[in-house]
Design a protein around this motif. Structure first.
Motif, PDB file in Angstrom:
ATOM      1  N   UNK A  17       0.822  -1.215   0.000  1.00  0.00           N
ATOM      2  CA  UNK A  17       0.000   0.000   0.000  1.00  0.00           C
ATOM      3  C   UNK A  17       0.849   1.255   0.000  1.00  0.00           C
ATOM      4  N   UNK A  18       1.869   1.234   0.879  1.00  0.00           N
ATOM      5  CA  UNK A  18       2.627   2.471   1.042  1.00  0.00           C
ATOM      6  C   UNK A  18       3.459   2.757  -0.206  1.00  0.00           C
ATOM      7  N   UNK A  38      17.129  -1.950   1.234  1.00  0.00           N
ATOM      8  CA  UNK A  38      18.201  -2.946   1.163  1.00  0.00           C
ATOM      9  C   UNK A  38      18.466  -3.337  -0.286  1.00  0.00           C
ATOM     10  N   UNK A 180      10.907   4.140   1.359  1.00  0.00           N
ATOM     11  CA  UNK A 180      11.885   3.155   1.789  1.00  0.00           C
ATOM     12  C   UNK A 180      11.255   1.779   1.629  1.00  0.00           C
ATOM     13  N   UNK A 182      10.600  -1.710   2.422  1.00  0.00           N
ATOM     14  CA  UNK A 182      10.866  -2.629   3.539  1.00  0.00           C
ATOM     15  C   UNK A 182      11.260  -3.972   3.005  1.00  0.00           C
ATOM     16  N   UNK A 185       7.725  -9.115   4.186  1.00  0.00           N
ATOM     17  CA  UNK A 185       7.375 -10.091   5.212  1.00  0.00           C
ATOM     18  C   UNK A 185       7.097 -11.417   4.535  1.00  0.00           C
TER      19      UNK A 185
END
Lengths: 279, 394
Positions: A17-18, A38, A180, A182, A185
């Protein structure tokens, strides 16, 4: 409320979403999107995905340590002109023949909207981003040799990636939309693996992911394996026809995941209880 | 209404200003936030945060500022929560209903929730007014209302609310003031570069070549110049032993990073104890003495001097004299003054936290040598100081 074409990811590129929100902000506000994260989390691939998702052509500008901001706008090939004048080739009077637009220049000059990827902006000199501020803001520049203005008719979608090797200047950061990426997950990673390796055995996916995340959590790992390494590793496993893996000293194709000698040593210390990889 | 949020961010040193506010306002005007708090969180984060170092601060500020909404929710009594614990599934919404739901704004929702909680006395499911489950009221659980407040768990569409996301604080490891690892230090030190043209002439000077060729009536005249070289020379002096023991880890990390930094012309490392007196040592076992006067003769003012120590000592160690020779009669503080007046750029990095810097020898030393905390932030500031002597912050 102005409507515009929103970015929703593609079949091959899964977003969060972000990330979508950041991309859409950049699209709607006409600002460059700065992507960090990363290594191996798909920063550069994002530009391809946006180009594909919005059906726009993609221009890429790979930044190197020697790249100057000017190179992105245009290059005036003086040496060629000099030679032509000596040997009487070409039309030396026409300076325009010796002006070659760089990737940024091309993206402005293009009649249609394009996606421009400025890859690894941090590789260049510290002042590099500052030198681009004005051009990215106004989306225009002047070729001083010919007094021609290159003006973008359609603001290109500018995606900038950075690996954090250098701090970027504040003035530059203020003009960008920042995201950024992530580390994915487990559930998202499962989807990503499924995209790249469709039809892979469910049990194997579970096992590889378990091993992968455990490996990332090992003590003393400097370069933690990332998404792209996981994908490669699974590809290697499939090619070799291996269908069960577990985290032990006999882990197959370890080199696809751990690439530093110290990391292999750390792995050996903690799992093999030996110094197999120590030299 | 988000202007106050802006100040909340500034309080946490997230560098936001009018430019960010205008950008967010523009994004909101274009409806990028989908009229929801979640959407606002994403949009505001993308536009107001410019570095992953500030993501955590943003999350805290967001949590704090919008906590009012959560806090009210948390005060809801046990009973209400127990009604919410076993949610009823929700029916499909018609587009009209959905459009109606979009219209609420946050302040209004908040006010309504407070009122509603005051009034509500029993369980409700599938309705559109009371706090309950599976409904379209802006409050409750397992339902859908884009501008609503989620109480006690995830909403029906499987997304955590923005405040919950913010509260998870998953960007904590990226904070600039928390940890230092070698790579971060390297990144900070990499800024310490100064290019100068030196050495043999090997690089084609295009502009001059053209100029000379033109002067030469078109006959090619090649002009070369020396390549750009890095000209940074650094002297690193480290305090070892005694009160520095607890900081050993940081110091060795900085040392490794500095050694690894190949972009310097020269790096000299020396050790001292407590404060620099007449001499420093080349090893941490205090062997190979180098007199400071000699060092200053060898190294010109362009060397950048970095002192690293806690500057914490008994006052007499800083201000007392120990002997009779001219060298021994100078106090530690006088030596520091001598060093700073010789070298154009000097900084002191201190691993002690900033709050302990008052009313002791640290304060005295920091008046002589610009002092920075040994954090990523402090290191960055000290590098700025070393490059251009930019004035210190606050």
């Amino acid at each position: 409320m102005t409507e515009f074409r929103r970015f929703r990811g593609t079949d091959r590129y899964l977003t969060s979403d972000s990330l979508e929100s950041a991309v859409n902000c950049a699209l709607a506000l006409g600002r460059p999107l700065l992507v960090k994260g990363e290594p191996g989390t798909g920063k550069s691939l994002l530009a391809e995905a946006i180009a594909e998702g919005l059906a726009l052509p993609l221009l890429t500008w790979h930044v190197k340590s020697t790249t100057r901001a000017q190179d992105g706008l245009y290059v005036y090939d003086t040496v060629q002109r000099l030679y032509d004048s000596r040997f009487g080739d070409g039309n030396v009077k026409d300076i325009r023949q010796y002006i070659k637009l760089g990737p940024l220049g091309q993206s402005f000059a293009s009649a249609n909207r394009v996606v421009l990827l400025i890859d690894e902006v941090d590789k260049a000199d510290l002042e590099f981003p500052n030198d681009l501020l004005h051009e990215l803001d106004r989306m225009r520049f002047r070729i001083s040799e010919t007094n021609d203005d290159v003006v973008a008719t359609e603001r290109p979608v500018v995606i900038i990636t950075s690996n954090n090797e250098k701090e970027l200047p504040d003035a530059f950061l203020r003009r960008c939309v920042f995201h950024f990426i992530d580390f994915p997950e487990k559930s998202l990673m499962k989807d990503i693996v499924a995209v790249h390796h469709p039809g892979l055995d469910k049990a194997l996916i579970e096992q590889t992911l378990a091993v992968f995340y455990e490996l990332r959590e090992l003590r003393g790992i400097r370069k933690r394996p990332s998404t792209s390494e996981l994908i490669d590793w699974i590809a290697a496993l499939r090619t070799a026809g291996i269908d069960t893996v577990k985290l032990d000293k006999e882990l197959p194709f370890l080199g696809a995941l751990l690439k530093k000698e110290q990391d292999l040593a750390a792995f050996a210390d903690q799992l093999a209880g030996g110094r197999r990889f120590r030299s | 209404m988000f202007v106050e949020f802006l100040y909340e961010l500034r309080k946490r040193k997230v560098p936001v200003g009018a430019q960010e506010a205008v950008a967010v306002a523009e994004a909101l005007a274009k409806g990028l936030h989908d009229s929801s708090l979640d959407g606002f969180y994403q949009v505001a984060r993308a536009l107001m945060v410019h570095s992953e170092q500030h993501l955590d601060d943003f999350d805290i500020a967001f949590g704090q500022y919008f906590r009012g909404i959560q806090a009210t929710a948390i005060e809801i009594n046990e009973e209400l929560l127990s009604w919410l614990k076993d949610p009823k599934p929700m029916r499909e919404l018609t587009p009209e209903e959905r459009a109606m739901l979009e219209t609420l704004d946050l302040d209004e929702v908040r006010r309504m929730l407070e009122e509603r909680i005051k009034e509500q006395r029993e369980r409700h499911d599938g309705g559109n007014r009371w706090v309950g489950t599976g409904g379209t009221s802006p409050f409750g659980k397992g339902g859908e209302n884009p501008s609503g407040i989620n109480i006690g768990g995830s909403s029906g569409r499987g997304k955590g609310g923005a405040v919950q996301t913010a509260d998870a604080r998953k960007y904590k490891p990226y904070r600039a003031d928390a940890s230092l690892d070698i790579r971060q230090i390297e990144v900070a030190l990499r800024k310490l570069r100064a290019f100068a043209r030196e050495g043999t002439e090997r690089e084609l000077d295009l502009d001059k070549t053209i100029d000379e060729t033109a002067r030469n009536a078109g006959e090619l005249e090649v002009v070369v110049r020396p390549p750009r070289r890095n000209n940074t020379r650094v002297i690193l002096m480290m305090d070892v032993g005694g009160s520095m023991e607890p900081h050993r880890e940081y110091v060795s990390q900085l040392f490794t990073a500095a050694k690894r930094a190949t972009h310097w012309r020269e790096l000299r490392t020396y050790y001292f104890h407590n404060c620099v007196y007449g001499k420093v040592w080349k090893t941490d076992g205090f062997q190979d003495v180098v007199s400071v006067n000699e060092l200053m003769q060898q190294c010109n003012a362009q060397y950048k001097l970095v002192l690293l120590g806690d500057a914490l000592m008994a006052p007499y160690e800083l201000l007392g004299v120990s002997g009779f020779s001219a060298e021994e009669r100078m106090t530690g503080l006088e030596w520091l003054i001598k060093l700073t007046s010789h070298f154009e750029r000097t900084v002191w990095l201190n691993p002690e936290p900033v709050r302990t810097w008052r009313g002791n020898t640290i304060e005295a030393v920091s008046r002589v040598v610009p002092m920075f905390p040994l954090t990523v932030e402090g290191l960055g500031e000290s590098v700025d100081q070393l490059i251009k002597g930019r004035s210190r912050r606050g």
